[in-house]
Design a protein around this motif. Structure first.
Motif, PDB file in Angstrom:
ATOM      1  N   ARG A 149      27.359  36.895 -47.053  1.00  0.00           N
ATOM      2  CA  ARG A 149      26.096  37.114 -47.758  1.00  0.00           C
ATOM      3  C   ARG A 149      24.918  36.710 -46.878  1.00  0.00           C
ATOM      4  N   ALA A 150      25.088  35.604 -46.139  1.00  0.00           N
ATOM      5  CA  ALA A 150      23.976  35.097 -45.333  1.00  0.00           C
ATOM      6  C   ALA A 150      23.655  36.016 -44.154  1.00  0.00           C
ATOM      7  N   ILE A 151      24.685  36.635 -43.570  1.00  0.00           N
ATOM      8  CA  ILE A 151      24.402  37.431 -42.366  1.00  0.00           C
ATOM      9  C   ILE A 151      24.185  38.904 -42.674  1.00  0.00           C
TER      10      ILE A 151
ATOM     11  N   GLU B 217      11.463  32.702 -48.442  1.00  0.00           N
ATOM     12  CA  GLU B 217      11.671  34.104 -48.828  1.00  0.00           C
ATOM     13  C   GLU B 217      11.241  35.063 -47.731  1.00  0.00           C
ATOM     14  N   ARG B 218      10.206  34.667 -46.965  1.00  0.00           N
ATOM     15  CA  ARG B 218       9.681  35.590 -45.964  1.00  0.00           C
ATOM     16  C   ARG B 218       9.965  35.141 -44.531  1.00  0.00           C
ATOM     17  N   ARG B 219      10.894  34.186 -44.371  1.00  0.00           N
ATOM     18  CA  ARG B 219      11.191  33.750 -43.001  1.00  0.00           C
ATOM     19  C   ARG B 219      12.330  34.545 -42.380  1.00  0.00           C
ATOM     20  N   ASN B 220      13.014  35.327 -43.198  1.00  0.00           N
ATOM     21  CA  ASN B 220      14.158  36.101 -42.718  1.00  0.00           C
ATOM     22  C   ASN B 220      15.205  35.211 -42.060  1.00  0.00           C
ATOM     23  N   VAL B 221      15.668  34.242 -42.841  1.00  0.00           N
ATOM     24  CA  VAL B 221      16.749  33.378 -42.376  1.00  0.00           C
ATOM     25  C   VAL B 221      17.979  33.640 -43.243  1.00  0.00           C
ATOM     26  N   GLY B 222      19.141  33.327 -42.720  1.00  0.00           N
ATOM     27  CA  GLY B 222      20.353  33.365 -43.538  1.00  0.00           C
ATOM     28  C   GLY B 222      20.788  31.934 -43.726  1.00  0.00           C
ATOM     29  N   MET B 223      21.209  31.591 -44.936  1.00  0.00           N
ATOM     30  CA  MET B 223      21.543  30.192 -45.155  1.00  0.00           C
ATOM     31  C   MET B 223      22.871  30.076 -45.894  1.00  0.00           C
ATOM     32  N   VAL B 224      23.680  29.110 -45.462  1.00  0.00           N
ATOM     33  CA  VAL B 224      24.934  28.822 -46.151  1.00  0.00           C
ATOM     34  C   VAL B 224      24.852  27.387 -46.653  1.00  0.00           C
TER      35      VAL B 224
ATOM     36  N   SER C  34      16.604  32.204 -49.980  1.00  0.00           N
ATOM     37  CA  SER C  34      16.956  32.376 -48.568  1.00  0.00           C
ATOM     38  C   SER C  34      17.288  33.834 -48.271  1.00  0.00           C
ATOM     39  N   LEU C  35      17.674  34.567 -49.311  1.00  0.00           N
ATOM     40  CA  LEU C  35      18.005  35.979 -49.112  1.00  0.00           C
ATOM     41  C   LEU C  35      16.778  36.865 -49.319  1.00  0.00           C
ATOM     42  N   GLY C  36      15.643  36.236 -49.557  1.00  0.00           N
ATOM     43  CA  GLY C  36      14.398  36.994 -49.616  1.00  0.00           C
ATOM     44  C   GLY C  36      13.918  37.343 -51.009  1.00  0.00           C
ATOM     45  N   ALA C  37      14.524  36.752 -52.046  1.00  0.00           N
ATOM     46  CA  ALA C  37      14.163  37.137 -53.409  1.00  0.00           C
ATOM     47  C   ALA C  37      12.862  36.466 -53.845  1.00  0.00           C
TER      48      ALA C  37
ATOM     49  N   PHE D 250      26.322  33.532 -56.523  1.00  0.00           N
ATOM     50  CA  PHE D 250      25.838  33.861 -57.861  1.00  0.00           C
ATOM     51  C   PHE D 250      27.014  34.159 -58.781  1.00  0.00           C
ATOM     52  N   PRO D 251      27.242  33.321 -59.791  1.00  0.00           N
ATOM     53  CA  PRO D 251      28.432  33.497 -60.626  1.00  0.00           C
ATOM     54  C   PRO D 251      28.375  34.769 -61.477  1.00  0.00           C
ATOM     55  N   ASN D 252      27.178  35.320 -61.640  1.00  0.00           N
ATOM     56  CA  ASN D 252      27.062  36.510 -62.497  1.00  0.00           C
ATOM     57  C   ASN D 252      27.344  37.796 -61.734  1.00  0.00           C
ATOM     58  N   MET D 253      27.703  37.671 -60.465  1.00  0.00           N
ATOM     59  CA  MET D 253      27.912  38.892 -59.677  1.00  0.00           C
ATOM     60  C   MET D 253      29.276  38.872 -59.008  1.00  0.00           C
ATOM     61  N   SER D 254      29.756  40.073 -58.681  1.00  0.00           N
ATOM     62  CA  SER D 254      31.012  40.183 -57.952  1.00  0.00           C
ATOM     63  C   SER D 254      30.770  39.785 -56.498  1.00  0.00           C
ATOM     64  N   VAL D 255      31.837  39.693 -55.743  1.00  0.00           N
ATOM     65  CA  VAL D 255      31.733  39.365 -54.332  1.00  0.00           C
ATOM     66  C   VAL D 255      30.834  40.375 -53.613  1.00  0.00           C
ATOM     67  N   ALA D 256      31.094  41.662 -53.857  1.00  0.00           N
ATOM     68  CA  ALA D 256      30.318  42.699 -53.178  1.00  0.00           C
ATOM     69  C   ALA D 256      28.840  42.604 -53.557  1.00  0.00           C
ATOM     70  N   ASP D 257      28.565  42.330 -54.834  1.00  0.00           N
ATOM     71  CA  ASP D 257      27.167  42.234 -55.271  1.00  0.00           C
ATOM     72  C   ASP D 257      26.469  41.030 -54.658  1.00  0.00           C
ATOM     73  N   ASN D 258      27.224  39.946 -54.493  1.00  0.00           N
ATOM     74  CA  ASN D 258      26.661  38.773 -53.832  1.00  0.00           C
ATOM     75  C   ASN D 258      26.237  39.125 -52.409  1.00  0.00           C
ATOM     76  N   VAL D 259      27.141  39.799 -51.706  1.00  0.00           N
ATOM     77  CA  VAL D 259      26.852  40.139 -50.315  1.00  0.00           C
ATOM     78  C   VAL D 259      25.699  41.134 -50.237  1.00  0.00           C
ATOM     79  N   ALA D 260      25.618  42.009 -51.248  1.00  0.00           N
ATOM     80  CA  ALA D 260      24.578  43.041 -51.235  1.00  0.00           C
ATOM     81  C   ALA D 260      23.216  42.502 -51.653  1.00  0.00           C
ATOM     82  N   TYR D 261      23.189  41.307 -52.243  1.00  0.00           N
ATOM     83  CA  TYR D 261      21.949  40.823 -52.870  1.00  0.00           C
ATOM     84  C   TYR D 261      20.752  40.808 -51.918  1.00  0.00           C
ATOM     85  N   GLY D 262      20.962  40.254 -50.727  1.00  0.00           N
ATOM     86  CA  GLY D 262      19.862  40.155 -49.769  1.00  0.00           C
ATOM     87  C   GLY D 262      19.339  41.530 -49.358  1.00  0.00           C
ATOM     88  N   LEU D 263      20.219  42.521 -49.344  1.00  0.00           N
ATOM     89  CA  LEU D 263      19.821  43.878 -48.985  1.00  0.00           C
ATOM     90  C   LEU D 263      19.081  44.522 -50.154  1.00  0.00           C
TER      91      LEU D 263
END
Lengths: 349, 295
Positions: A153-155, A80-87, B170-173, A94-107
């Motif tokens: 989402r990862a980047i 959580e605190r390593r600031n990595v992106g992972m695929v 991985s996204l920081g959650a 996340f099936p409960n979110m739209s594409v945009a929400d998935n990408v926005a999640y990390g932000l």
């Protein structure tokens, strides 16, 4: 977008033993240069995913092992605190979110404010060519589309390190090739330190600045794709990347002698077996240098731009010859082959 | 569309099915009808009245309210205990959690009367507690908790929870961000189905409540038994009628919530919007992606 500065990653005596006592990874030292793409390549169970998970922070190395991101010791830092992106191989969208929400999640979890978040998401979607999918649900996407969302989402949070765990494995061959090109373009433009895990040698050759071939929890060889292909350090590495022929020989009075084989040789002969690539052997063209191998064709496959022959030298495994000669071959024909001495490899193992 | 000719065997089967349905449904209809009949012994020709319904409402509505109160409180308890429990059971797969999972069904397997007796023997001497509705609530929670846990657990086991959480990490959650943002929304269908199940079961629970209740803490089913035992049949039937009015919408909702939504077929990559990718040959659905292989 501004390229995030890559940081080097260093593993120091990092090993992993699972609870049941299996050694997944022998203690390993490894440096991944800043901005470099390192591909871990190997069969399943070789420890490549374990290594990735240790770099990611999803698994802890055994006691004594350390993980460094630049000058930070991140061994105890959770992912959580390593600031990595992972695929992930299964994308883990996340099936409960739209594409945009998935990408926005990390932000969102980093509490990036709304306006900037929206801008960044739009940028990511555009970069991955999925702008028109922004409001779709995940289960409405094809495999290739999911893959792009997972990358976006990862980047999106601009990670220091990008980790990809067999990202193309779930896709069919043709799409894999298309996405490989896209991932390559993406990695070049990001210049971010990347660790990529795959069992597909074509992916490894195409994407890796360096490849680490893994075998039974160890790095068997690490080097550029060219080094690995042309100077494999062992029969395992040679066999894993591309096809390789093996012929038993003995040194005898300036020649290497084997069944159907007589190669002029003046150097040292370190082992009882030589290796060479199918494309390095050619059909003898009757020129001054003598043919070095003679055998009988077992099978011939015409593949358009080349023909693949399987040739029996009389003893040992048949060898494979890749020839672009335009004559036709038939099983049973005798064939004479030449092989440049500098293309002969000696496996250490 | 062609008209299909049915064989005699088909009609026989249909008749049998309808007969069985009638056998089950007619008593329900009769009972509801009795609740609005002036005099059941004369029959419906004696006239239709709401008198009995009004009487039940006047004399027994406190039991209805208490039942609803207990059902909702029971729901709150099972949500607070059951959902986290299901999460832990789904995340930790070992001999211990499997044992817990099996033990959880004990309150369903053991007769309600036995559970109630055990509660009374153990806690019956705490007078205030024994006399309050909370005593009944404890029994109901014991009985309904497995349904909530199982329902949520079934959904959690069907999604790749671990990888989803790793993705979020991985996204920081943080843990709470993952739990409320990823885990709960993705087991919503299980929570909804479990909730309706818990409310319905609690509303209709009789076995345990018969022993656990006091004259001042009568629930709807207990009151119903009371009316059938001590008052006119029509009153009891009117009571049943009211019970149906409450429970049937819940049952329909339960049915609706537990039916999986017809998932839209994801487009194949043939239809990839990206014009730069060449046309793809037909390929199998990507939903059948291979499981994550740890290498």
């Amino acid at each position: 977008m501004s390229a995030p500065d890559g940081i080097p990653i260093r593993l120091e005596r990092a090993g992993k033993t699972f609870d049941d006592g299996t050694r997944a990874l022998e203690p390993t030292d490894l440096t991944i240069e800043a901005g470099e793409t390192l591909v871990f390549l190997g069969p399943s169970g070789c420890g490549k995913t374990t290594t990735l998970r240790i770099v990611a922070g999803l698994d802890q190395p055994d006691a004594g092992g350390r993980v460094w991101f630049g000058s930070d010791d991140v061994t105890e830092v959770p992912i959580e605190r390593r600031n990595v992106g992972m695929v992930f191989q299964s994308y883990a969208l996340f099936p409960n979110m739209s594409v945009a929400d998935n990408v926005a999640y990390g932000l969102k979890v980093r509490r990036v404010d709304e306006a900037e978040r929206r801008g960044r998401v739009a940028q990511m979607l555009e970069m991955m060519h999925i702008t028109e999918l922004a409001h779709r649900r995940i289960d409405q996407l094809s495999g290739g589309q999911r893959q792009r969302v997972a990358l976006a989402r990862a980047i999106a949070p601009r990670p220091r390190v990008l980790l990809l765990d067999e990202p193309l494995t779930a896709l069919d061959a043709k799409l894999r090739e298309t996405l490989r090109v896209e991932i390559d373009r993406l990695l070049r433009s990001l210049a971010i330190t990347t660790v990529y895990v795959t069992h597909d040698q074509a992916e490894a050759m195409a994407l890796g600045d360096r490849i680490a071939v893994m075998q039974k929890g160890r790095i068997a060889q690490i080097g550029t794709p060219r080094e690995i292909y042309q100077r494999p350090s062992s029969a395992f590495v040679a066999g894993f990347i591309g096809a390789m022929n093996h012929v038993s020989v003995r040194a005898d009075n300036g020649y290497l002698i084997g069944s159907g084989t007589r190669i002029p040789w003046h150097g040292s002969a370190p082992g009882g077996q030589i290796m060479f690539r199918p494309e390095d052997v050619s059909i003898h063209d009757g020129s001054v240098s003598p043919a070095v191998m003679e055998g009988r064709i077992l099978s011939a496959f015409f593949l358009g731009d080349h023909t693949r022959l399987s040739v029996d030298l009389g003893a040992g495994d048949p060898i494979t010859v890749r020839t672009e000669a335009r004559c036709s071959f038939a099983a049973g024909d005798a064939v004479r082959l030449s092989l440049p001495a500098e293309r002969i490899l000696w496996p250490e193992a | 569309m062609t008209r299909r000719r049915h064989s005699g065997w088909f009609w026989a089967q249909l008749a049998f099915t309808l007969l069985v349905c009638a056998f089950l449904i007619v008593p329900v209809g009769m009972s509801m009808l009795a609740g609005v009949t002036k005099n059941y012994f004369i029959g419906i020709q004696s006239g239709v009245t709401l008198e009995w319904v009004v009487k039940v409402w006047t004399d027994y509505r406190h039991t209805i309210f208490l039942s609803i109160k207990i059902a909702l409180a029971c729901l709150a308890c099972t949500l607070l205990i059951g959902v986290p429990a299901a999460y832990v059971l789904a995340r930790t797969q070992n001999a211990f959690t499997r044992t817990i999972e099996e033990l959880l069904v004990m309150p369903i397997a053991v007769p309600g009367l036995a559970t109630a007796l055990a509660l009374i023997v153990t806690y019956g001497t705490f007078g205030g507690f024994r006399r309050s509705w909370l005593f009944i609530l404890v029994g109901h929670v014991l009985f309904t908790l497995p349904f909530m846990v199982r329902s949520v657990l079934a959904v959690l086991s069907s999604i790749d929870l671990r990888t989803l959480e790793e993705g979020a990490r991985s996204l920081g959650a943080s843990f709470s961000q993952r739990f409320f943002g990823i885990v709960l929304p993705n087991c919503r269908s299980g929570i909804v189905a479990g909730s309706l199940m818990v409310v319905t079961l609690s509303l209709g629970e009789f076995n345990m409540t018969l022993l656990l209740h006091t004259p001042l803490t009568q629930t709807l089913p207990v009151g119903l038994a009371d009316t059938y035992a001590s008052l006119r049949l029509e009153v009891g039937s009117a009571y049943t009628l009211i019970f149906f009015v409450i429970i049937i919408p819940l049952l329909i909702a339960l049915q609706w919530a537990s039916t999986p939504r017809a998932a839209q077929r994801p487009p194949s990559d043939d239809a990839d919007f990206d014009v730069r990718s060449p046309p793809q040959p037909a390929q199998p659905s990507h939903r059948a992606a291979p499981a994550h292989v740890r290498s």
